[in-house]
Scaffold this motif. Structure first.
Motif, mmCIF file in Angstrom:
data_model
loop_
_atom_site.group_PDB
_atom_site.id
_atom_site.type_symbol
_atom_site.label_atom_id
_atom_site.label_comp_id
_atom_site.label_asym_id
_atom_site.label_seq_id
_atom_site.Cartn_x
_atom_site.Cartn_y
_atom_site.Cartn_z
ATOM 1 N N ALA A 184 18.809 13.137 -6.188
ATOM 2 C CA ALA A 184 18.949 11.360 -6.158
ATOM 3 C C ALA A 184 17.849 10.184 -5.737
ATOM 4 O O ALA A 184 18.006 9.108 -7.048
ATOM 5 C CB ALA A 184 20.198 11.641 -5.113
ATOM 6 N N GLY A 185 17.167 11.075 -4.999
ATOM 7 C CA GLY A 185 16.323 10.246 -4.463
ATOM 8 C C GLY A 185 15.229 10.331 -5.942
ATOM 9 O O GLY A 185 14.585 9.207 -6.312
ATOM 10 N N ALA A 186 14.544 10.952 -6.765
ATOM 11 C CA ALA A 186 13.938 11.439 -7.832
ATOM 12 C C ALA A 186 15.105 10.044 -9.332
ATOM 13 O O ALA A 186 13.884 9.479 -9.784
ATOM 14 C CB ALA A 186 13.850 12.357 -8.559
ATOM 15 N N ALA A 187 16.197 10.343 -9.234
ATOM 16 C CA ALA A 187 16.848 9.730 -9.985
ATOM 17 C C ALA A 187 16.431 7.831 -9.888
ATOM 18 O O ALA A 187 16.082 7.191 -11.323
ATOM 19 C CB ALA A 187 17.970 9.956 -10.379
ATOM 20 N N ALA A 188 16.983 7.775 -8.740
ATOM 21 C CA ALA A 188 16.232 6.732 -7.975
ATOM 22 C C ALA A 188 14.964 5.923 -8.438
ATOM 23 O O ALA A 188 14.736 5.081 -8.951
ATOM 24 C CB ALA A 188 16.705 6.200 -6.800
ATOM 25 N N ASP A 189 13.837 6.836 -8.453
ATOM 26 C CA ASP A 189 12.660 6.954 -8.881
ATOM 27 C C ASP A 189 12.092 6.295 -10.483
ATOM 28 O O ASP A 189 11.228 5.255 -10.428
ATOM 29 C CB ASP A 189 11.790 7.907 -8.589
ATOM 30 N N ALA A 190 12.781 6.826 -10.318
ATOM 31 C CA ALA A 190 13.149 6.763 -11.861
ATOM 32 C C ALA A 190 13.695 5.366 -13.362
ATOM 33 O O ALA A 190 12.850 4.920 -13.357
ATOM 34 C CB ALA A 190 13.293 8.159 -13.195
ATOM 35 N N LEU A 191 14.956 5.861 -12.415
ATOM 36 C CA LEU A 191 14.943 3.995 -12.629
ATOM 37 C C LEU A 191 14.340 2.765 -11.482
ATOM 38 O O LEU A 191 14.128 1.908 -12.973
ATOM 39 C CB LEU A 191 16.647 4.305 -11.763
ATOM 40 N N LEU A 192 13.967 2.962 -10.864
ATOM 41 C CA LEU A 192 13.182 1.455 -10.255
ATOM 42 C C LEU A 192 11.506 1.598 -11.458
ATOM 43 O O LEU A 192 11.601 0.334 -11.918
ATOM 44 C CB LEU A 192 12.655 2.009 -9.432
ATOM 45 N N ALA A 193 11.044 2.683 -11.338
ATOM 46 C CA ALA A 193 10.260 3.011 -12.773
ATOM 47 C C ALA A 193 10.948 2.117 -13.523
ATOM 48 O O ALA A 193 9.075 1.432 -14.900
ATOM 49 C CB ALA A 193 9.554 4.000 -12.753
ATOM 50 N N THR A 194 11.579 2.116 -14.437
ATOM 51 C CA THR A 194 11.668 2.135 -16.031
ATOM 52 C C THR A 194 11.995 0.635 -15.821
ATOM 53 O O THR A 194 12.124 0.205 -17.008
ATOM 54 C CB THR A 194 13.485 3.087 -16.189
#
Length: 202
Positions: A184-194
Motif C-alpha cells: 500500500a505504501g509503494a502504491a501511494a508512492d507511485a501515485l504521488l509521483a505520477t
C-alpha cells in the motif's frame, strides 16, 4: 500486489482500493497510450469488463496462480509500454511498481517475508534471479539498484530497458518501499509521483 498484501484471491485483491487504483493507473496512464485502440472499442467499457471479471468471486482466481510464471508474463507486457514512456522522458511509475512487486515476490530480500501466496508462486526463473540478486548485492536483495540492474541485464525484460538505468533505480526504490511500508505504501508512492506531488521520503 495482492499476494504481498496477504490476499489469496484476485477478487479480494481488487477489493483493496490501493490495488484497484494502481491497476487503473497502469491501464489508463501507461498501457493505453502505447496502444492503437480500434475505433469500435470503447476503452472505458473494456476496462469496466476487466474489473467486473476480476471482482467476480465465482471465478476464484488465486493470486499465486496469476503471479506464477511472472518472468514470462512480464517480458510480454512491460518492455514496450515502459520504453515508449521512457523515450518520451516520462517515468512509468506503475510499470516500475509492477516489476518491483514481482521481484519482492520471487526474490525477497533477507528479513522480508512476502507471505504464503507469493512464496507459492511458480516461476522458472526464480532460482536464477535469486542467484543474480545475491551476486550483485549480497545481503541487500532487491532493495539495491545494483541488484535490479543485474536482473534487467540478465534479459528478464529483454534488452531495451538496460539503456534506461533510471527505470532500474525506480524499481529498486519501489521495492524498498514495499519492504519498509508494504505494498500500500509503494502504491501511494507511485501515485504521488505520477500526479507530480512530493513523494514521501520515509
Amino acid at each position: 500486489m495482492g499476494a504481498l498484501d496477504g490476499r489469496e484471491t484476485v477478487p479480494d485483491s481488487v477489493g483493496r482500493p490501493f490495488i484497484a487504483g494502481a491497476a487503473r493507473r497502469v491501464l489508463y496512464d501507461e498501457y493505453l497510450p502505447s496502444l492503437t485502440v480500434p475505433p469500435d472499442v470503447d476503452p472505458d467499457h473494456y476496462a469496466g469488463q476487466l474489473f467486473d471479471r476480476w471482482a467476480n468471486t465465482a471465478l476464484g482466481h488465486r493470486t499465486r496462480q496469476v503471479g506464477s510464471d511472472g518472468s514470462v508474463k512480464l517480458r510480454q507486457r512491460v518492455p514496450d509500454p515502459a520504453l515508449l514512456h521512457l523515450r518520451a522522458g516520462r517515468m512509468p511509475h506503475h510499470l516500475a511498481l509492477t516489476v518491483a512487486a514481482y521481484l519482492c515476490c520471487v526474490t525477497p530480500p533477507p528479513g522480508f517475508e512476502p507471505g504464503p501466496h507469493a512464496a507459492a508462486m511458480a516461476d522458472p526463473a526464480r532460482e536464477r534471479l535469486r542467484a543474480i540478486v545475491a551476486g550483485a548485492a549480497p545481503g541487500t536483495g532487491v532493495r539495491a539498484a545494483a541488484a535490479v540492474r543485474a536482473v534487467l541485464e540478465s534479459g528478464l525484460l529483454g534488452d531495451g530497458l538496460t539503456e534506461h538505468p533510471e527505470f532500474a533505480a525506480r524499481v529498486a526504490e519501489l521495492a524498498d518501499v514495499i519492504v519498509r511500508n508494504g505494498p500500500a505504501g509503494a502504491a501511494a508512492d507511485a501515485l504521488l509521483a505520477t500526479d507530480g506531488a512530493p513523494r514521501p521520503t520515509d
